[in-house]
Design an enzyme around this catalytic site. Structure first.
Site, PDB file in Angstrom:
ATOM      1  N   TYR A  16      59.740  44.043  28.770  1.00 58.57           N
ATOM      2  CA  TYR A  16      60.045  45.121  27.820  1.00 58.57           C
ATOM      3  C   TYR A  16      58.840  46.004  27.506  1.00 58.57           C
ATOM      4  O   TYR A  16      58.989  47.040  26.860  1.00 58.57           O
ATOM      5  CB  TYR A  16      60.565  44.538  26.498  1.00 58.57           C
ATOM      6  CG  TYR A  16      61.888  43.835  26.626  1.00 58.57           C
ATOM      7  CD1 TYR A  16      63.062  44.557  26.843  1.00 58.57           C
ATOM      8  CD2 TYR A  16      61.973  42.451  26.541  1.00 58.57           C
ATOM      9  CE1 TYR A  16      64.286  43.912  26.963  1.00 58.57           C
ATOM     10  CE2 TYR A  16      63.193  41.796  26.657  1.00 58.57           C
ATOM     11  CZ  TYR A  16      64.349  42.530  26.869  1.00 58.57           C
ATOM     12  OH  TYR A  16      65.551  41.893  26.985  1.00 58.57           O
ATOM     13  N   HIS A  21      61.853  51.447  23.725  1.00 62.46           N
ATOM     14  CA  HIS A  21      62.023  50.748  22.447  1.00 62.46           C
ATOM     15  C   HIS A  21      60.694  50.197  21.925  1.00 62.46           C
ATOM     16  O   HIS A  21      60.590  49.849  20.748  1.00 62.46           O
ATOM     17  CB  HIS A  21      63.024  49.603  22.640  1.00 62.46           C
ATOM     18  CG  HIS A  21      64.038  49.470  21.542  1.00 62.46           C
ATOM     19  ND1 HIS A  21      64.251  50.431  20.566  1.00 62.46           N
ATOM     20  CD2 HIS A  21      64.931  48.466  21.258  1.00 62.46           C
ATOM     21  CE1 HIS A  21      65.220  50.019  19.743  1.00 62.46           C
ATOM     22  NE2 HIS A  21      65.644  48.832  20.140  1.00 62.46           N
ATOM     23  N   PHE A  67      62.297  39.266  18.674  1.00 63.38           N
ATOM     24  CA  PHE A  67      63.043  40.369  19.272  1.00 63.38           C
ATOM     25  C   PHE A  67      63.252  41.437  18.205  1.00 63.38           C
ATOM     26  O   PHE A  67      63.165  41.173  17.001  1.00 63.38           O
ATOM     27  CB  PHE A  67      64.358  39.883  19.890  1.00 63.38           C
ATOM     28  CG  PHE A  67      64.147  39.351  21.274  1.00 63.38           C
ATOM     29  CD1 PHE A  67      64.109  40.216  22.366  1.00 63.38           C
ATOM     30  CD2 PHE A  67      63.914  38.003  21.487  1.00 63.38           C
ATOM     31  CE1 PHE A  67      63.855  39.740  23.643  1.00 63.38           C
ATOM     32  CE2 PHE A  67      63.660  37.512  22.764  1.00 63.38           C
ATOM     33  CZ  PHE A  67      63.633  38.385  23.843  1.00 63.38           C
ATOM     34  N   ASN A  69      65.675  42.978  16.799  1.00 64.44           N
ATOM     35  CA  ASN A  69      66.631  42.811  15.705  1.00 64.44           C
ATOM     36  C   ASN A  69      66.235  41.714  14.714  1.00 64.44           C
ATOM     37  O   ASN A  69      66.943  41.466  13.750  1.00 64.44           O
ATOM     38  CB  ASN A  69      68.042  42.557  16.251  1.00 64.44           C
ATOM     39  CG  ASN A  69      68.124  41.299  17.089  1.00 64.44           C
ATOM     40  OD1 ASN A  69      67.105  40.748  17.496  1.00 64.44           O
ATOM     41  ND2 ASN A  69      69.330  40.840  17.353  1.00 64.44           N
ATOM     42  N   ASN A 115      67.959  48.794  15.067  1.00 61.36           N
ATOM     43  CA  ASN A 115      68.082  47.380  14.691  1.00 61.36           C
ATOM     44  C   ASN A 115      66.820  46.785  14.073  1.00 61.36           C
ATOM     45  O   ASN A 115      66.898  45.887  13.240  1.00 61.36           O
ATOM     46  CB  ASN A 115      68.521  46.539  15.890  1.00 61.36           C
ATOM     47  CG  ASN A 115      69.975  46.782  16.234  1.00 61.36           C
ATOM     48  OD1 ASN A 115      70.778  47.100  15.363  1.00 61.36           O
ATOM     49  ND2 ASN A 115      70.315  46.645  17.503  1.00 61.36           N
TER      50      ASN A 115
END
Length: 194
Positions: A16, A21, A67, A69, A115
Site C-alpha cells: 500500500y 490512500h 489499517f 479504518n 474511513n
C-alpha cells in the site's frame, strides 16, 4: 491553541505504500525527514512515531500501522497518553474532492466518507473538532470506482503534483508554528502545483 500531534493516515505494508490512500503518511514522512526526526515503531501507540520541536513547541508525529479504518485506535492511544485534545491534533489525509497539486488546511467537519477520519472521530468520542490537512488526489469520476482509485498508484505526472503539494504543505505546517495558522493557510491555499 497549539498543535501537539500530527498524524499521517495510511494503510500498512509495502503493497500500500505507494497508493493514493497513503498520501497522509507521505506528508508525515517528509516532515520527519525535514526535521531530522526519524519515525520509529512504537507498539503501544499502534504506529510509527517521532518527537519534534516546531516553533519551540513539543510535537508528536504519528503514522498508524493499523489499517485505515482502524486509525482512531492509534490516534486515541497517543492523544490519551499525552493528554492531547482533539483541537490540538492535525490529521493529514488523501482528499478526493481536491485535484492533485492542491492541499488545504481545515478545522472540524464531517468525515466525507473517509474511513480513517470516520474512525478517528468515533474513537475521540464522536468529536470531529480536529484539524485536517487535505491532500488532493483527484476523483475517478464515478463513485463506484473510488475504492480501486484510492488503493491504486497515481501515474508519474500526478505523483509529481501530489509530491509538490505535500512539500508546500510541510513548509506551511512549519510556518503555522512560527507565523500562525492564518498566514500558513493563506500561503497553502494559494498554492497549486503545475
Amino acid at each position: 491553541m497549539t498543535i501537539k500531534l500530527i498524524v499521517g493516515l495510511a494503510n500498512p505494508g509495502a503493497e500500500y505504500a505507494a497508493t493514493r490512500h497513503n498520501a497522509g503518511a507521505w506528508f508525515v514522512d517528509l516532515l520527519a525527514e525535514r526535521l531530522r526526526a526519524p519515525l520509529r515503531e512504537e507498539a503501544k501507540f499502534f504506529g510509527y512515531t517521532s518527537r519534534v520541536t516546531l516553533g519551540g513547541e513539543d510535537v508528536r508525529l504519528l503514522v498508524p500501522t493499523t489499517f485505515m479504518n482502524l486509525s482512531g485506535k492509534a490516534v486515541a492511544a497517543m492523544a490519551s497518553f499525552f493528554r492531547i485534545n482533539p483541537d490540538e491534533i492535525l490529521v493529514a489525509h488523501d482528499e478526493l474532492d481536491l485535484p492533485p497539486g492542491v492541499a488545504k488546511f481545515k478545522l472540524a467537519g464531517a468525515h466525507g466518507g473517509h474511513n480513517g477520519l470516520k474512525d478517528i472521530i468515533s474513537k475521540l468520542g464522536n468529536n470531529p473538532n480536529f484539524h485536517r490537512l487535505r491532500i488532493g488526489i483527484g476523483h475517478p469520476g464515478d463513485k463506484n470506482k473510488v475504492v480501486g482509485f484510492v488503493l491504486g498508484k497515481p501515474p508519474v505526472s500526478e505523483q509529481k503534483l501530489i509530491d509538490e503539494a505535500i512539500d508546500e504543505a510541510a513548509r506551511c505546517t512549519e510556518m503555522w508554528f512560527t507565523d500562525g495558522l492564518t498566514k500558513a493557510t493563506n500561503r497553502l491555499h494559494a498554492f497549486k502545483a503545475q
